[in-house]
Design a protein around this motif. Sequence first.
Motif, PDB file in Angstrom:
ATOM      1  N   GLY A   1       4.733   8.005  19.313  1.00 22.86           N
ATOM      2  CA  GLY A   1       5.546   9.153  19.720  1.00 22.86           C
ATOM      3  C   GLY A   1       6.000   9.980  18.528  1.00 22.86           C
ATOM      4  O   GLY A   1       6.522  11.084  18.702  1.00 22.86           O
ATOM      5  N   ALA A   2       5.832   9.437  17.329  1.00 23.56           N
ATOM      6  CA  ALA A   2       6.345  10.122  16.135  1.00 23.56           C
ATOM      7  C   ALA A   2       5.250  10.890  15.398  1.00 23.56           C
ATOM      8  O   ALA A   2       5.512  11.522  14.382  1.00 23.56           O
ATOM      9  CB  ALA A   2       6.977   9.105  15.192  1.00 23.56           C
ATOM     10  N   LEU A   3       4.024  10.856  15.922  1.00 20.46           N
ATOM     11  CA  LEU A   3       2.931  11.522  15.185  1.00 20.46           C
ATOM     12  C   LEU A   3       2.834  12.988  15.576  1.00 20.46           C
ATOM     13  O   LEU A   3       3.086  13.341  16.727  1.00 20.46           O
ATOM     14  CB  LEU A   3       1.597  10.813  15.478  1.00 20.46           C
TER      15      LEU A   3
ATOM     16  N   ALA B   1       0.820  -1.223   0.000  1.00 21.31           N
ATOM     17  CA  ALA B   1       0.000   0.000   0.000  1.00 21.31           C
ATOM     18  C   ALA B   1       0.848   1.264   0.000  1.00 21.31           C
ATOM     19  O   ALA B   1       0.418   2.299  -0.510  1.00 21.31           O
ATOM     20  CB  ALA B   1      -0.930  -0.009   1.212  1.00 21.31           C
ATOM     21  N   THR B   2       2.045   1.205   0.578  1.00 18.37           N
ATOM     22  CA  THR B   2       2.850   2.433   0.683  1.00 18.37           C
ATOM     23  C   THR B   2       3.981   2.448  -0.356  1.00 18.37           C
ATOM     24  O   THR B   2       4.805   3.359  -0.355  1.00 18.37           O
ATOM     25  CB  THR B   2       3.445   2.573   2.112  1.00 18.37           C
ATOM     26  N   GLY B   3       4.035   1.412  -1.173  1.00 22.49           N
ATOM     27  CA  GLY B   3       5.061   1.351  -2.224  1.00 22.49           C
ATOM     28  C   GLY B   3       6.464   1.160  -1.681  1.00 22.49           C
ATOM     29  O   GLY B   3       7.438   1.566  -2.318  1.00 22.49           O
TER      30      GLY B   3
ATOM     31  N   THR C   1       3.024   6.759   7.753  1.00 19.63           N
ATOM     32  CA  THR C   1       2.285   7.215   6.559  1.00 19.63           C
ATOM     33  C   THR C   1       0.799   6.874   6.700  1.00 19.63           C
ATOM     34  O   THR C   1      -0.082   7.693   6.413  1.00 19.63           O
ATOM     35  CB  THR C   1       2.843   6.504   5.287  1.00 19.63           C
ATOM     36  N   VAL C   2       0.543   5.651   7.160  1.00 24.32           N
ATOM     37  CA  VAL C   2      -0.849   5.211   7.333  1.00 24.32           C
ATOM     38  C   VAL C   2      -1.554   6.063   8.391  1.00 24.32           C
ATOM     39  O   VAL C   2      -2.669   6.555   8.191  1.00 24.32           O
ATOM     40  CB  VAL C   2      -0.871   3.710   7.741  1.00 24.32           C
TER      41      VAL C   2
ATOM     42  N   VAL D   1       9.853   0.203   8.507  1.00 28.22           N
ATOM     43  CA  VAL D   1       8.495  -0.295   8.814  1.00 28.22           C
ATOM     44  C   VAL D   1       7.736   0.784   9.585  1.00 28.22           C
ATOM     45  O   VAL D   1       6.577   1.092   9.289  1.00 28.22           O
ATOM     46  CB  VAL D   1       8.561  -1.617   9.617  1.00 28.22           C
ATOM     47  N   MET D   2       8.418   1.379  10.561  1.00 25.11           N
ATOM     48  CA  MET D   2       7.716   2.404  11.351  1.00 25.11           C
ATOM     49  C   MET D   2       7.297   3.585  10.471  1.00 25.11           C
ATOM     50  O   MET D   2       6.170   4.061  10.562  1.00 25.11           O
ATOM     51  CB  MET D   2       8.563   2.892  12.514  1.00 25.11           C
ATOM     52  N   GLN D   3       8.214   4.008   9.589  1.00 22.01           N
ATOM     53  CA  GLN D   3       7.879   5.148   8.715  1.00 22.01           C
ATOM     54  C   GLN D   3       6.668   4.822   7.841  1.00 22.01           C
ATOM     55  O   GLN D   3       5.810   5.669   7.611  1.00 22.01           O
ATOM     56  CB  GLN D   3       9.081   5.542   7.837  1.00 22.01           C
TER      57      GLN D   3
END
Length: 276
Positions: A274-276, A174-176, A202-203, A196-198
Amino acid sequence: MTGYNPADEGAQMSFAKDMSYTDYLSLDPILGAQNCKSDAHDEMLFIIQHQTSELWMRLCLHELSSARTHLAQGDFAPAMKMLARVARIFEQLNSAWDVLRTMTPSEYTDFRDDLGASSGFQSHQYRLIEFILGNRNRAMMKVHEHRPELHHMLTQELDTKSLYHVALDLLAEATGQSFDTHVYALDTPHAADDAVMQAWVTVYKDPRAHWQLYELAEKLVDLEDYFRRWRFNHVTTVERIIGFKRGTGGTSGVKYLRRMLEVELFPELWNLRGAL
Ligand code: HEM
């Protein structure tokens, strides 16, 4: 109710020739399998608590492996329902500790020696659940060597992509993105990976654009949340009953179980918050 006869309203009362409730559910072997080794009153509780947990674990495995198959085919809807059910099963298992907690250390001591070296540590179904979710460790298989068919089931599971691997395939598509091969290692616990986290970020930054993955991710978090509570309830109950004694399975007991609290099944799904 005096004189009431359910036969008058059509209830079938004779099962000499038909399959009854007891037959259908195989209740004779199930209810005949509480083989207490001592005269201690509380051993029955201990056995039933484990047996019922194993039955619920059987259902968990049924749901998890089916959810994985559906996801591998990109069939999200039934998988979501199955994962929701697994979280509820864990909720059920979590409530069950309340019953076991009524047993005091003195009561457990009355029959502990009769367990020998048996311990939940040797639960092949628990290990299968961990393996299917991605917490994989070949060293845990040794205790099953004396039961080749169980050992084979665990080996087969280790040769199969975990449920999380299948979710990551969908995420990559889905994220290419494409993830490193180490992300898909079959027989080691999944370790957090930045790519994977990045991709999950995106999602989560645009849920509407990736709704199915977003829903899947939250179902997985939900499941891990309940699983963590199970581990925590277990170790707390164990400390309450045996303190810091070694386990019947031979580990350091509470110390070992506390280390298991650090297990993260889907680390990126927790780290992304924590990254949002
Ligand atoms: C009096 C109650 C209980 C005590 C004192 C107890 C104690 C322990 C201890 C000390 C261990 C670590 C391994 C060892 O050295 O034995 C362990 C592991 C385990 N127990 Fe229990 N336990 C209890 C109840 C239960 C119940 C009801 C279940 C449900 C099936 C269960 C499932 C497990 C599992 C699956 C493990 C392996 C955990 C892992 O490896 O991460 N235990 N238990």
